[in-house]
Design a protein around this motif. Structure first.
Motif, PDB file in Angstrom:
ATOM      1  N   ASN A  20       1.088  -0.855  -0.039  1.00 19.34           N
ATOM      2  CA  ASN A  20      -0.217   0.071  -0.146  1.00 19.34           C
ATOM      3  C   ASN A  20       0.853   1.211   0.261  1.00 19.34           C
ATOM      4  OD1 ASN A  20      -2.310   1.317  -0.154  1.00 19.34           O
ATOM      5  ND2 ASN A  20      -2.900   1.383   2.109  1.00 19.34           N
ATOM      6  N   LEU A  21       1.024   2.253  -0.867  1.00 22.06           N
ATOM      7  CA  LEU A  21       1.453   2.847  -0.851  1.00 22.06           C
ATOM      8  C   LEU A  21       0.817   4.253  -1.107  1.00 22.06           C
ATOM      9  CD1 LEU A  21       3.963   1.678  -3.264  1.00 22.06           C
ATOM     10  CD2 LEU A  21       4.886   2.088  -0.919  1.00 22.06           C
ATOM     11  N   PRO A  22       0.194   5.428  -0.590  1.00 26.51           N
ATOM     12  CA  PRO A  22      -0.398   6.146  -0.641  1.00 26.51           C
ATOM     13  C   PRO A  22       0.033   7.004  -1.946  1.00 26.51           C
ATOM     14  CG  PRO A  22       1.823   7.000   0.935  1.00 26.51           C
ATOM     15  CD  PRO A  22       1.448   5.676   0.544  1.00 26.51           C
ATOM     16  N   GLY A  23      -1.083   8.539  -2.236  1.00 28.60           N
ATOM     17  CA  GLY A  23      -0.381   9.198  -3.493  1.00 28.60           C
ATOM     18  C   GLY A  23      -0.745   8.882  -4.526  1.00 28.60           C
ATOM     19  N   PHE A  45      -1.315   5.021 -10.438  1.00 27.73           N
ATOM     20  CA  PHE A  45       0.752   5.010 -10.854  1.00 27.73           C
ATOM     21  C   PHE A  45       0.961   5.662  -9.393  1.00 27.73           C
ATOM     22  CE2 PHE A  45      -1.248   5.265 -14.747  1.00 27.73           C
ATOM     23  CZ  PHE A  45      -1.169   3.819 -15.551  1.00 27.73           C
ATOM     24  N   ALA A  46       1.839   4.351  -8.998  1.00 30.76           N
ATOM     25  CA  ALA A  46       2.724   5.322  -7.685  1.00 30.76           C
ATOM     26  C   ALA A  46       4.071   4.495  -7.876  1.00 30.76           C
ATOM     27  CB  ALA A  46       1.988   4.700  -6.102  1.00 30.76           C
ATOM     28  N   ALA A  47       4.337   6.224  -7.853  1.00 27.90           N
ATOM     29  CA  ALA A  47       6.035   5.552  -8.200  1.00 27.90           C
ATOM     30  C   ALA A  47       6.907   5.843  -6.976  1.00 27.90           C
ATOM     31  CB  ALA A  47       6.663   7.256  -8.936  1.00 27.90           C
ATOM     32  N   LEU A  48       8.052   4.962  -7.241  1.00 26.67           N
ATOM     33  CA  LEU A  48       9.126   4.187  -5.650  1.00 26.67           C
ATOM     34  C   LEU A  48      10.119   5.015  -5.486  1.00 26.67           C
ATOM     35  CD1 LEU A  48       6.787   1.836  -6.216  1.00 26.67           C
ATOM     36  CD2 LEU A  48       8.331   0.904  -4.875  1.00 26.67           C
ATOM     37  N   ASP A  49      10.830   5.296  -6.841  1.00 21.34           N
ATOM     38  CA  ASP A  49      11.869   5.753  -6.634  1.00 21.34           C
ATOM     39  C   ASP A  49      12.005   7.551  -7.777  1.00 21.34           C
ATOM     40  OD1 ASP A  49      11.045   4.576  -9.365  1.00 21.34           O
ATOM     41  OD2 ASP A  49      13.198   3.954  -9.466  1.00 21.34           O
ATOM     42  N   THR A 101      22.117   0.254 -22.883  1.00 18.08           N
ATOM     43  CA  THR A 101      21.418   0.623 -23.911  1.00 18.08           C
ATOM     44  C   THR A 101      20.958   2.177 -24.345  1.00 18.08           C
ATOM     45  OG1 THR A 101      19.309  -0.470 -23.154  1.00 18.08           O
ATOM     46  CG2 THR A 101      20.932  -2.067 -24.313  1.00 18.08           C
ATOM     47  N   GLY A 102      20.488   2.672 -23.513  1.00 17.41           N
ATOM     48  CA  GLY A 102      19.985   4.303 -23.018  1.00 17.41           C
ATOM     49  C   GLY A 102      18.719   4.129 -22.878  1.00 17.41           C
ATOM     50  N   TRP A 103      18.214   3.340 -22.126  1.00 17.86           N
ATOM     51  CA  TRP A 103      16.688   2.764 -21.520  1.00 17.86           C
ATOM     52  C   TRP A 103      17.096   3.040 -19.518  1.00 17.86           C
ATOM     53  CZ3 TRP A 103      12.031   3.034 -23.462  1.00 17.86           C
ATOM     54  CH2 TRP A 103      12.445   2.055 -25.183  1.00 17.86           C
ATOM     55  N   THR A 104      16.154   4.177 -19.447  1.00 22.45           N
ATOM     56  CA  THR A 104      16.074   4.498 -17.665  1.00 22.45           C
ATOM     57  C   THR A 104      15.078   3.553 -17.282  1.00 22.45           C
ATOM     58  OG1 THR A 104      16.695   6.303 -18.228  1.00 22.45           O
ATOM     59  CG2 THR A 104      15.568   6.003 -16.343  1.00 22.45           C
ATOM     60  N   SER A 105      14.927   2.607 -16.296  1.00 23.74           N
ATOM     61  CA  SER A 105      13.718   1.877 -15.700  1.00 23.74           C
ATOM     62  C   SER A 105      13.797   1.917 -14.187  1.00 23.74           C
ATOM     63  CB  SER A 105      13.928   0.441 -15.363  1.00 23.74           C
ATOM     64  OG  SER A 105      14.225  -0.494 -16.739  1.00 23.74           O
ATOM     65  N   LEU A 106      12.327   2.494 -14.442  1.00 25.92           N
ATOM     66  CA  LEU A 106      11.462   3.650 -12.821  1.00 25.92           C
ATOM     67  C   LEU A 106      10.572   2.125 -12.325  1.00 25.92           C
ATOM     68  CD1 LEU A 106      10.649   6.887 -15.369  1.00 25.92           C
ATOM     69  CD2 LEU A 106      12.701   6.197 -13.852  1.00 25.92           C
ATOM     70  N   LYS A 107      10.846   2.230 -10.908  1.00 23.29           N
ATOM     71  CA  LYS A 107       9.710   1.661 -10.180  1.00 23.29           C
ATOM     72  C   LYS A 107       8.157   2.340 -10.006  1.00 23.29           C
ATOM     73  CE  LYS A 107      13.403  -0.725  -8.529  1.00 23.29           C
ATOM     74  NZ  LYS A 107      14.094  -1.075  -6.451  1.00 23.29           N
ATOM     75  N   ILE A 108       7.396   1.818 -10.685  1.00 22.39           N
ATOM     76  CA  ILE A 108       5.736   2.417 -10.284  1.00 22.39           C
ATOM     77  C   ILE A 108       5.350   1.290 -10.638  1.00 22.39           C
ATOM     78  CG2 ILE A 108       4.455   3.683 -11.926  1.00 22.39           C
ATOM     79  CD1 ILE A 108       6.489   5.153 -13.113  1.00 22.39           C
ATOM     80  N   ALA A 109       4.606   1.237  -9.020  1.00 21.80           N
ATOM     81  CA  ALA A 109       3.861   0.028  -8.934  1.00 21.80           C
ATOM     82  C   ALA A 109       2.350   0.796  -9.067  1.00 21.80           C
ATOM     83  CB  ALA A 109       3.182   0.490  -7.085  1.00 21.80           C
TER      84      ALA A 109
END
Length: 168
Positions: free
Chosen positions: A49-52, A61-65, A80-88
């Protein structure tokens, strides 16, 4: 009995040697991966459970990082030029939704909620809980305002996520 077996043996061998050769095996087909089920369901519930976050219809969508809408120039980029973002991704109870990267951004962004990378993924929430949480994220080719489409029960909504940049 032994003489019968010996008498029959040349006939059996002759029959084997006169038969036409077996056809060669067909050429092996080119490799084609087995399609993976592109639906995440209740069994994939992360139980967190993540708020906001940012909401579009029954999805949150709740971003973690990162923080949506805040620039981050020093975020790590892969070779490879990609950025991975943690988004629950959270889906309201009793809902089946399809989340898609908008067509105009599919070369620059990918969903990371299933093995591999997709532009579209379907999620089915668990019955009896307020929300079902699906871990995953989004990979991007750089800072962007990313339009994401959400479809459910004959309805659609579009949300724009500020990923590694502000002013969206």
């Amino acid at each position: 009995m032994r003489s019968v077996v010996l008498a029959v043996m040349p006939a059996l061998l002759a029959g084997c040697s006169t038969a036409s050769p077996a056809p060669p095996p067909p050429p092996s087909p080119s490799y084609s991966p087995v399609p993976v089920d592109r639906v995440r369901g209740c069994a994939d519930n992360a139980g967190m459970n993540l708020p906001g976050g940012v909401t579009a219809g029954p999805v949150r969508f709740a971003a973690l990082d990162i923080r949506f809408g805040e620039p981050m120039a020093d975020y790590p980029v892969s070779a490879t030029g990609w950025t991975s973002l943690k988004i629950a991704l959270f889906v309201q109870a009793g809902t089946r939704v399809t989340v898609s990267i908008a067509a105009e951004q599919r070369a620059e962004a990918r969903l990371l909620y299933l093995p591999g990378e997709d532009s579209t993924t379907t999620f089915e929430s668990c019955p009896g809980s307020a929300e079902t949480a699906f871990p995953g994220g989004i990979a991007v080719k750089g800072p962007m305002c990313l339009p994401v489409d959400v479809a459910w029960a004959g309805q659609t909504a579009r949300v724009t996520l500020g990923l590694l940049r502000g002013g969206c």
